[in-house]
Scaffold this motif. Sequence first.
Motif, short mmCIF file in Angstrom:
data_model
loop_
_atom_site.label_atom_id
_atom_site.label_comp_id
_atom_site.label_asym_id
_atom_site.label_seq_id
_atom_site.Cartn_x
_atom_site.Cartn_y
_atom_site.Cartn_z
N PRO A 284 44.18 23.47 51.52
CA PRO A 284 45.04 22.06 52.36
C PRO A 284 43.50 21.62 53.12
N SER A 285 43.75 20.64 53.94
CA SER A 285 42.73 20.05 54.73
C SER A 285 42.87 20.47 56.06
N ALA A 286 41.82 20.15 56.66
CA ALA A 286 41.65 21.18 57.70
C ALA A 286 42.92 20.71 58.92
N GLU A 287 43.43 19.54 58.91
CA GLU A 287 44.63 19.44 59.33
C GLU A 287 45.84 19.80 58.79
N GLU A 288 46.69 19.42 57.64
CA GLU A 288 47.92 20.31 57.20
C GLU A 288 47.52 21.31 57.52
N GLN A 289 46.31 22.68 57.31
CA GLN A 289 46.29 23.57 57.15
C GLN A 289 46.55 23.99 59.13
N GLU A 290 45.83 23.12 59.85
CA GLU A 290 46.65 23.63 61.24
C GLU A 290 48.32 23.38 61.63
N ASN A 291 48.47 21.90 60.56
CA ASN A 291 49.92 21.37 60.75
C ASN A 291 51.17 22.90 60.41
N ILE A 292 50.62 23.88 58.59
CA ILE A 292 51.70 24.43 58.72
C ILE A 292 51.47 25.89 59.31
N LYS A 293 50.06 26.21 60.56
CA LYS A 293 50.27 27.86 60.88
C LYS A 293 51.23 27.36 62.47
N GLU A 294 50.87 25.57 62.99
CA GLU A 294 51.63 25.74 64.07
C GLU A 294 53.04 25.87 64.03
N GLU A 295 53.78 25.30 62.49
CA GLU A 295 55.50 25.59 62.81
C GLU A 295 55.45 26.29 62.49
N ILE A 296 54.73 26.99 61.20
CA ILE A 296 55.44 29.04 61.39
C ILE A 296 55.48 30.03 62.53
N LEU A 297 54.16 29.38 63.33
CA LEU A 297 54.13 30.38 64.41
C LEU A 297 54.54 30.31 65.25
N LYS A 298 55.43 28.70 65.36
CA LYS A 298 55.97 28.30 66.84
C LYS A 298 57.70 28.66 66.62
N MET A 299 58.27 28.87 65.70
CA MET A 299 58.94 29.34 64.99
C MET A 299 59.35 31.12 64.91
N TYR A 300 57.63 32.06 64.72
CA TYR A 300 57.48 33.13 64.93
C TYR A 300 56.22 33.80 65.19
N PRO A 301 56.21 33.23 66.19
CA PRO A 301 54.30 34.29 66.71
C PRO A 301 53.99 35.58 66.29
N SER A 302 55.10 36.42 65.80
CA SER A 302 54.01 37.07 65.09
C SER A 302 55.04 37.89 64.12
N LEU A 303 53.79 38.59 63.09
CA LEU A 303 54.77 38.80 61.57
C LEU A 303 56.02 39.86 61.66
N ASN A 304 55.93 40.19 63.09
CA ASN A 304 57.28 41.15 63.57
C ASN A 304 58.74 41.04 63.67
N GLU A 305 58.37 39.79 64.61
CA GLU A 305 59.26 38.76 64.64
C GLU A 305 59.81 38.20 63.25
N ILE A 306 59.11 37.51 62.45
CA ILE A 306 59.49 37.26 61.12
C ILE A 306 59.90 37.82 60.29
N ASN A 307 59.83 38.67 60.40
CA ASN A 307 60.24 39.86 59.62
C ASN A 307 61.73 41.07 60.63
N THR A 308 62.12 40.79 61.08
CA THR A 308 62.71 41.18 62.30
C THR A 308 64.62 40.60 62.26
N LEU A 309 65.39 40.50 62.07
CA LEU A 309 66.58 39.98 62.07
C LEU A 309 67.46 40.50 63.12
N ASN A 310 67.59 39.17 64.65
CA ASN A 310 68.53 39.22 65.60
C ASN A 310 70.04 38.72 65.34
N LEU A 311 70.48 39.94 64.83
CA LEU A 311 71.89 39.75 65.06
C LEU A 311 72.98 39.74 66.22
#
Length: 311
Positions: A284-311
């Motif tokens: 993807p373009s540099a702009e699209e890459q930045e948008n993708i990274k920003e979107e996912i990291l905003k929700m889940y800042p770390s690999l541990n957080e994205i793989n952990t369910l908070n019930l």
Amino acid sequence: MKRIKKIYSGVVVPMVTPFLKAGRIDPEGVNNIVNHLIGSGTHPFILGTTGESTSITQTEKLSLVKETVKAVNGRTTLYAGISGTCLREMIENAKQYAGEGVDVVVSTMPYYYPVDERQMKKLFTTLADSCPCPLIIYNIPSTTHLSIPLIVIDELSHHYNIVGLKDSEKSIERLAVAASMWKDREDFSFLLGWASESMSAVKIGADGLVPSSGNLIPAIYKAIIDGVLEENEQIAVRAQERANIVSSIYQKGRSLSHSISAFKVMLSAYRLCETHVLPPFYQPSAEEQENIKEEILKMYPSLNEINTLNL
């Protein structure tokens, strides 16, 4: 929920292929992803659709096999694709990969000519007869433009060396029939490659899941299976919701070829691999890459957080 324990079951992740800039296999990326998958209790499946298998040279395919076998180091079951358009080459790959340490091979029908049921049965029978390790049939009409009928697969399921089906055909009716056909067979596994139906599939008898987003969130897909089998509806539902959110970030509004490129950008955000892909895919373009990274990291800042369910 008690189920027959099968050898080929659980979360089988169709692994992306990590490349260096020159298109060579990236050993560090392979090691990163393999350890991430095994650490979450899942199994790697290399040289599948998500792994860009049709674009990789034979030399680099073997390099990937060797690097993955070394990274796995006997810790789990390793699956490898041998799909192609030349039966002799498919058989040679199966023998070579098994010799390197791959446990089970996976193959679609050759995807150029239209074929009938008799030809399908003959092809898979010949392939299974020649494979030095177990074979799993792979049905994915979106790329092969062939749908292998369930009745054909059921006949083939009685071959001593054909041990399962990985089905990515998006049909609720087919899913229900397939799950009912083989859920009580100890010697044949049904693995679903339709991530959004993961929880539903396990509930009705699927033995395993083959989700591309499992490269990033393997623990979430394992939680879907565990939640269903342990009759913990809350965990299974929350895990399926998390999987759908993550998948939508790189899939929504994108074709398969564009979504795989976008997905590698997501993986790079967590330093699992680099973003390089092979033609016909392009980054993807540099702009699209930045948008993708920003979107996912905003929700889940770390690999541990994205793989952990908070019930």
